[in-house]
Structure formats: C-alpha cells, structure tokens
Design a protein around this motif. Structure first.
Motif, PDB file in Angstrom:
ATOM      1  N   HIS A 105       7.591 -10.495 -25.501  1.00  0.00           N
ATOM      2  CA  HIS A 105       8.666  -9.735 -24.850  1.00  0.00           C
ATOM      3  C   HIS A 105       8.679  -9.930 -23.334  1.00  0.00           C
ATOM      4  N   GLN A 106       7.955 -10.927 -22.892  1.00  0.00           N
ATOM      5  CA  GLN A 106       7.900 -11.247 -21.446  1.00  0.00           C
ATOM      6  C   GLN A 106       7.588 -10.011 -20.603  1.00  0.00           C
ATOM      7  N   ILE A 107       6.573  -9.313 -21.063  1.00  0.00           N
ATOM      8  CA  ILE A 107       6.049  -8.172 -20.292  1.00  0.00           C
ATOM      9  C   ILE A 107       4.741  -8.631 -19.664  1.00  0.00           C
ATOM     10  N   ASN A 108       4.702  -8.595 -18.342  1.00  0.00           N
ATOM     11  CA  ASN A 108       3.506  -9.037 -17.625  1.00  0.00           C
ATOM     12  C   ASN A 108       2.502  -7.881 -17.624  1.00  0.00           C
ATOM     13  N   LEU A 109       1.578  -7.909 -18.590  1.00  0.00           N
ATOM     14  CA  LEU A 109       0.594  -6.825 -18.720  1.00  0.00           C
ATOM     15  C   LEU A 109      -0.634  -7.156 -17.871  1.00  0.00           C
ATOM     16  N   ILE A 110      -0.930  -6.267 -16.929  1.00  0.00           N
ATOM     17  CA  ILE A 110      -2.121  -6.457 -16.083  1.00  0.00           C
ATOM     18  C   ILE A 110      -3.048  -5.274 -16.325  1.00  0.00           C
ATOM     19  N   ALA A 111      -4.132  -5.524 -17.062  1.00  0.00           N
ATOM     20  CA  ALA A 111      -5.074  -4.441 -17.390  1.00  0.00           C
ATOM     21  C   ALA A 111      -6.260  -4.497 -16.441  1.00  0.00           C
ATOM     22  N   GLY A 112      -6.866  -3.322 -16.198  1.00  0.00           N
ATOM     23  CA  GLY A 112      -8.072  -3.269 -15.368  1.00  0.00           C
ATOM     24  C   GLY A 112      -7.790  -3.338 -13.880  1.00  0.00           C
ATOM     25  N   ARG A 113      -6.578  -2.968 -13.471  1.00  0.00           N
ATOM     26  CA  ARG A 113      -6.234  -2.985 -12.042  1.00  0.00           C
ATOM     27  C   ARG A 113      -5.645  -1.644 -11.636  1.00  0.00           C
ATOM     28  N   ARG A 114      -6.193  -1.093 -10.567  1.00  0.00           N
ATOM     29  CA  ARG A 114      -5.730   0.215 -10.075  1.00  0.00           C
ATOM     30  C   ARG A 114      -4.717   0.030  -8.948  1.00  0.00           C
ATOM     31  N   ILE A 115      -3.666   0.818  -8.966  1.00  0.00           N
ATOM     32  CA  ILE A 115      -2.722   0.828  -7.847  1.00  0.00           C
ATOM     33  C   ILE A 115      -3.220   1.867  -6.848  1.00  0.00           C
ATOM     34  N   ALA A 116      -3.356   1.430  -5.580  1.00  0.00           N
ATOM     35  CA  ALA A 116      -3.928   2.319  -4.565  1.00  0.00           C
ATOM     36  C   ALA A 116      -2.861   3.068  -3.788  1.00  0.00           C
ATOM     37  N   ALA A 117      -1.661   2.482  -3.665  1.00  0.00           N
ATOM     38  CA  ALA A 117      -0.634   3.140  -2.845  1.00  0.00           C
ATOM     39  C   ALA A 117       0.754   2.612  -3.172  1.00  0.00           C
ATOM     40  N   ILE A 118       1.744   3.445  -2.858  1.00  0.00           N
ATOM     41  CA  ILE A 118       3.150   3.016  -2.968  1.00  0.00           C
ATOM     42  C   ILE A 118       3.657   2.869  -1.528  1.00  0.00           C
ATOM     43  N   GLU A 119       4.239   1.732  -1.251  1.00  0.00           N
ATOM     44  CA  GLU A 119       4.848   1.535   0.069  1.00  0.00           C
ATOM     45  C   GLU A 119       6.356   1.596  -0.145  1.00  0.00           C
ATOM     46  N   CYS A 120       6.886   2.823  -0.084  1.00  0.00           N
ATOM     47  CA  CYS A 120       8.276   3.071  -0.493  1.00  0.00           C
ATOM     48  C   CYS A 120       9.271   2.270   0.345  1.00  0.00           C
ATOM     49  N   ALA A 121       9.051   2.252   1.654  1.00  0.00           N
ATOM     50  CA  ALA A 121      10.039   1.611   2.533  1.00  0.00           C
ATOM     51  C   ALA A 121      10.166   0.121   2.207  1.00  0.00           C
ATOM     52  N   GLU A 122       9.030  -0.485   1.844  1.00  0.00           N
ATOM     53  CA  GLU A 122       9.040  -1.922   1.529  1.00  0.00           C
ATOM     54  C   GLU A 122       9.291  -2.167   0.040  1.00  0.00           C
ATOM     55  N   ARG A 123       9.384  -1.099  -0.724  1.00  0.00           N
ATOM     56  CA  ARG A 123       9.556  -1.161  -2.184  1.00  0.00           C
ATOM     57  C   ARG A 123       8.491  -2.060  -2.822  1.00  0.00           C
ATOM     58  N   ARG A 124       7.234  -1.664  -2.618  1.00  0.00           N
ATOM     59  CA  ARG A 124       6.149  -2.415  -3.256  1.00  0.00           C
ATOM     60  C   ARG A 124       4.950  -1.491  -3.454  1.00  0.00           C
ATOM     61  N   VAL A 125       4.079  -1.868  -4.377  1.00  0.00           N
ATOM     62  CA  VAL A 125       2.844  -1.107  -4.586  1.00  0.00           C
ATOM     63  C   VAL A 125       1.675  -1.982  -4.150  1.00  0.00           C
ATOM     64  N   ARG A 126       0.609  -1.297  -3.698  1.00  0.00           N
ATOM     65  CA  ARG A 126      -0.580  -2.023  -3.236  1.00  0.00           C
ATOM     66  C   ARG A 126      -1.702  -1.836  -4.246  1.00  0.00           C
ATOM     67  N   LEU A 127      -2.308  -2.931  -4.667  1.00  0.00           N
ATOM     68  CA  LEU A 127      -3.419  -2.867  -5.619  1.00  0.00           C
ATOM     69  C   LEU A 127      -4.710  -2.528  -4.887  1.00  0.00           C
ATOM     70  N   GLU A 173      -1.847  11.778  -7.186  1.00  0.00           N
ATOM     71  CA  GLU A 173      -2.253  11.294  -5.860  1.00  0.00           C
ATOM     72  C   GLU A 173      -1.379  10.155  -5.338  1.00  0.00           C
ATOM     73  N   LEU A 174      -1.001   9.228  -6.235  1.00  0.00           N
ATOM     74  CA  LEU A 174      -0.148   8.115  -5.780  1.00  0.00           C
ATOM     75  C   LEU A 174       1.160   8.650  -5.215  1.00  0.00           C
ATOM     76  N   ALA A 175       1.781   9.566  -5.958  1.00  0.00           N
ATOM     77  CA  ALA A 175       3.061  10.151  -5.528  1.00  0.00           C
ATOM     78  C   ALA A 175       2.872  10.959  -4.250  1.00  0.00           C
ATOM     79  N   GLN A 176       1.763  11.678  -4.198  1.00  0.00           N
ATOM     80  CA  GLN A 176       1.461  12.494  -3.012  1.00  0.00           C
ATOM     81  C   GLN A 176       1.351  11.596  -1.764  1.00  0.00           C
ATOM     82  N   GLY A 177       0.659  10.473  -1.940  1.00  0.00           N
ATOM     83  CA  GLY A 177       0.487   9.524  -0.833  1.00  0.00           C
ATOM     84  C   GLY A 177       1.819   8.970  -0.356  1.00  0.00           C
ATOM     85  N   ALA A 178       2.795   8.932  -1.266  1.00  0.00           N
ATOM     86  CA  ALA A 178       4.129   8.424  -0.897  1.00  0.00           C
ATOM     87  C   ALA A 178       5.046   9.562  -0.457  1.00  0.00           C
TER      88      ALA A 178
END
Ligand SMILES: Cc1cc2nc3c(=O)[nH]c(=O)nc-3n(C[C@H](O)[C@H](O)[C@H](O)COP(=O)(O)OP(=O)(O)OC[C@H]3O[C@@H](n4cnc5c(N)ncnc54)[C@H](O)[C@@H]3O)c2cc1C
Length: 414
Positions: A71-93, A246-251
């Motif tokens: 289904h062309q789903i890029n599954l990335i397991a074992g990786r934590r997202i540390a932050a959301i950078e809303c203005a740049e529309r990206r997440v930081r691993l 926490e992720l949402a709070q940080g954003a």
C-alpha cells in the motif's frame, strides 16, 4: 513532490489512519513512524490471549509486514519524534533528521500512570502497555506464586483473571468501593466481584496501598494503609494511563485532558490532527469533551481524520463501544453511561447472561451486556440511531430488541 501525510504513532489509530487514507484513494506519500520497534500490533490480546499463550506475536499484528509495502506506506519503526516544527511543517526525529508534512496526525496514545509510593521501583513491580511488557509479565508469571494486582479496572481485572487461570494466588486491591467504578453500574461491578471471588481471587475494594517492600531489591509484600500485609513475588499495576501530550505541548497546541481537537479531530493548527487515546474531543454521545481509550475510538477517529485529509471532511460522531474478557465472561459496552439517572436489567442475574440499560432523561444512553452479544448489537443500533425505547420495554425479555432497533428514530432533542 508533495510531502503527504506523516502519522506519528504506530498503534491502532496510527495504523488505521494509514490504511484508511489508502482506502480513501489518497495517492500522496504516507509515512507511519513510531518509537516501538515492531510493525503495528493489537494491544487487547496483551492482557488476554497473548498473555495466556493462546496467541503469538504474529497473530496479534494488525496486518502482515507486506501490507505496508503493497500500500506504499513508508513504515518507520523504532524512531521517536522529538518535536513538531509547525512553521516549517516538519517533524524532527530524536535520532536526527526531519520529515516534512502537508498533514500531520498525532496518534501518540497514552502511557501508564505509575505508583508513587515507597517500594514502587522494586524489581517485580510491573505495568502493562506494550508487547515487551506483556512478554516480561508472561515470563515472570511462570515463576511467580503470589500475585498482587493494584487496580480493579479493566486491565487489572484481566491480569488477575489471567494469573488466576494460570493457577496463581491472586489478590486484587482497588482503592474505590467497587470494581470498574468509573464505567459500569454497581450491578455489573458486583457481578465481576462475585466472578473473581468464585474463582479464588481475593478481591479487596476501598483499600489504599501504602507501601511495597522487598528483599535484595525484589518485591516481597504489599502493605495497605490499614496495616494489612499481602505477600507478593509479583505486583501488577493497572491504575490508568496518561495521554502523551508532550509533542503537542511543545508545539504550543492547546492541551486539556489530552490534545484538544475540534469535532473534525483537528488541533488548533488545521494541518495537525490528534486521534485515539491522546485526543480530547467533543463527543456527541457524551454531550461533552472526553478522551476515550478503546480500539473503537482509535479506529473510528482514524477513519474520520483520514477522510478529512483526503478531502471528505465530516464531524466525528461514532458511537463509543468497548469490551473486556475476564475468565470466560465477555462484557460488552455501548454508549457512555456517565450521568445516567435510571438503570434497568434484562435477564436473570443468576444466569451469567445479563444486560444493563442506562437511561438519562428517559433516553437510552448506554448498555452493558454480559454474555449477551445480541443485546449489545441491537443496543448499539438503538443508541446510535436514537430510537426511542422505554425502560419497561428493554427490561422485558419478551420484547424483541431487534424489532425495537428497526423503529424509526425520534427527532433529535425530542
Ligand atoms: C493491555 C491492554 C488491553 C486492552 N484491552 C482493550 C479491550 O479489550 N478493548 C478495547 O476496546 N480496548 C482495549 N485496550 C485499549 C486499546 O488498546 C487502546 O485504546 C488503543 O490501542 C489506543 O490506540 P492508539 O493508537 O490511540 O494509542 P497507542 O496504542 O498507545 O499507540 C500510540 C503509539 O505512539 C507511540 N508514540 C508516542 N509518542 C511518540 C513519539 N513522540 N514518537 C514516536 N512514537 C510515539 C507509542 O509508543 C505507541 O506505539 C487495551 C489496552 C491495553 C494496554
């Protein structure tokens, strides 16, 4: 190239978002990323079939590994997202690197509430949320003889039933005066207390645990505030969860009893959705904002968010339902019974097959069914379609619930 959708969390809600996006015909990239090192799996068996050795790791996977590739789903397991950078529309691993998004779905779930009493950090005090934790509990149960379960909610009671079925001596300690007190009527609490007691579980309600003590760093006994002491070589704790905010709070997204979303499951940032155990959402069946912890809520909210991302936005309005299995008994719940002003029973309490129908302002709002799957099914239809039924009708076994469910709904508010 569009950035597509990034889904944080590979639990029930995250998995379902990815699957539903493709089912909606969404063609843009999908990244499903989570900190657990597994492909998405079901949590309910962790305290039931998997713990009892009736299911293995493969059988609890939500889909086989090939599904994500197909289904062309890029599954990335074992990786934590540390932050959301809303203005740049990206997440930081956390491990470094960033992922851009057009839409972001926070399906980050919840984590166990932990005990803060002396001895809570001793070896042998265990919690259950993840596959790893279930594996450890299973291993430790094999050696243990005396188990104390702290918390008489769903998880605590399922753990107690599993441990007792494996022949262990089990004591359940619940702080409130009855079992599963926040979600079921006293008659259902009493039924489960009797069930557990009849199977040899020592059930104590209205008791506070004050201390866990041990020797050589390992748990040995659990002490109550009234001085009673229970020997234990394993303490299983099920005292609820805390939403991962926490992720949402940080954003700087609003937080209440979870990540605050609107009736389309959008946060204050219209590109960011929050769903499942972490989402504080307005629920039409509660008539209030709630945060629900169930497979139904995670899966239905995922479908709703996926539809919105695919351009078919609609209000979230799915009927809440839930189940628990303890010994051979299945309790199924539909609707939300909080605030009920009348409850009636269908079935003979001695028969191990009963349903409790909850009414508020003369309207059926919820039904709990023990070993009566048909009541649950028709009850769901009646509540969801707002068909008007009376307490007398549902309590009368000669009245056909299926026929009641087929009636036309009454106008809203009437
Ligand atoms: C033992 C057990 C038994 C249950 N039994 C039942 C049952 O019988 N019936 C029922 O309806 N429900 C049951 N539930 C509840 C149900 O499983 C949950 O409500 C549902 O799984 C919630 O799904 P979710 O995707 O919202 O959250 P989760 O399943 O918690 O998934 C969230 C995922 O996000 C990951 N994550 C969090 N933060 C980050 C980050 N910053 N970066 C990357 N990843 C992150 C987490 O590690 C986790 O994998 C049970 C739960 C448990 C634990």
């Amino acid at each position: 190239m569009p950035a597509g959708t990034v889904i944080v969390g590979t639990g029930q809600a995250g998995f379902q978002t990815a699957a539903s996006l493709r089912a909606e015909g969404y063609l843009e990239p999908i990244t499903l990323i989570g900190e657990e090192p597994h492909i998405p799996y079901q949590r309910p068996p962790l305290s039931k079939g998997f713990l009892m050795g009736k299911q293995d790791t493969e059988s609890i996977e939500l889909r086989p590994g090939a599904f994500y590739h197909d289904h062309q789903i890029n599954l990335i397991a074992g990786r934590r997202i540390a932050a959301i950078e809303c203005a740049e529309r990206r997440v930081r691993l956390a491990a470094g690197g960033r992922l851009p998004y057009d839409a972001l779905v926070l399906a980050v779930g919840a984590r166990n509430r932990t005990l803060s009493i002396p001895g809570a950090d001793l070896d042998g005090v265990l919690y259950l949320r993840s596959l790893e934790e279930s594996i450890v509990i299973k291993e430790r149960l094999a050696e243990a003889k005396e188990i104390v379960v702290i918390g008489g909610g769903f998880i605590g009671l399922e753990l107690a039933a599993a441990a007792r079925s494996l022949g262990k001596a089990v004591t359940v300690i619940e702080a409130l005066p009855r079992l599963m007190p926040r979600v079921v009527a006293p008659v259902i609490s009493d039924f489960f207390r009797e069930l557990h007691t009849s199977r040899g579980v020592n059930v104590l309600c209205g008791c506070a645990v004050s201390e866990i003590s041990g020797a050589d760093g390992r748990v040995r006994e659990v002490r109550l505030s009234d001085g009673a002491v229970f020997p234990a070589d394993l303490v299983l704790v099920g005292i609820g969860v805390l939403p991962n905010v926490e992720l949402a709070q940080g954003a700087r997204l609003p937080i209440a009893n979870g990540i605050v979303v609107d009736d389309h499951l959008r946060t204050a940032d219209e590109r960011i959705y929050a769903i499942g155990d972490c989402a504080d959402h307005p629920n039409p069946f509660a008539g209030a904002r709630v945060r629900l912890e169930s497979v139904q809520n995670a899966a239905d909210q995922a479908q709703c968010a996926a539809a919105a991302i695919a351009g078919r936005s609609e209000c979230y309005s799915a009927l809440p339902w839930f189940w628990t299995d303890q010994f051979e008994i299945k309790l199924q719940m539909a609707g939300l019974s909080g605030g009920y002003d009348n409850a009636v029973m269908r079935g003979d309490p001695g028969s191990q097959k009963i349903s409790v129908f909850y009414f508020k302002d003369d309207r059926l709002i919820a039904i709990d069914s023990i070993n009566r799957p048909a009541d649950h099914m028709f009850g769901r239809k009646i509540i969801a379609s707002r068909v008007r039924v009376t307490p007398e009708q549902v309590a009368d076994e000669s009245v056909d619930l299926k026929a009641l469910a087929r009636q036309s709904p009454s106008p809203r508010g009437s």
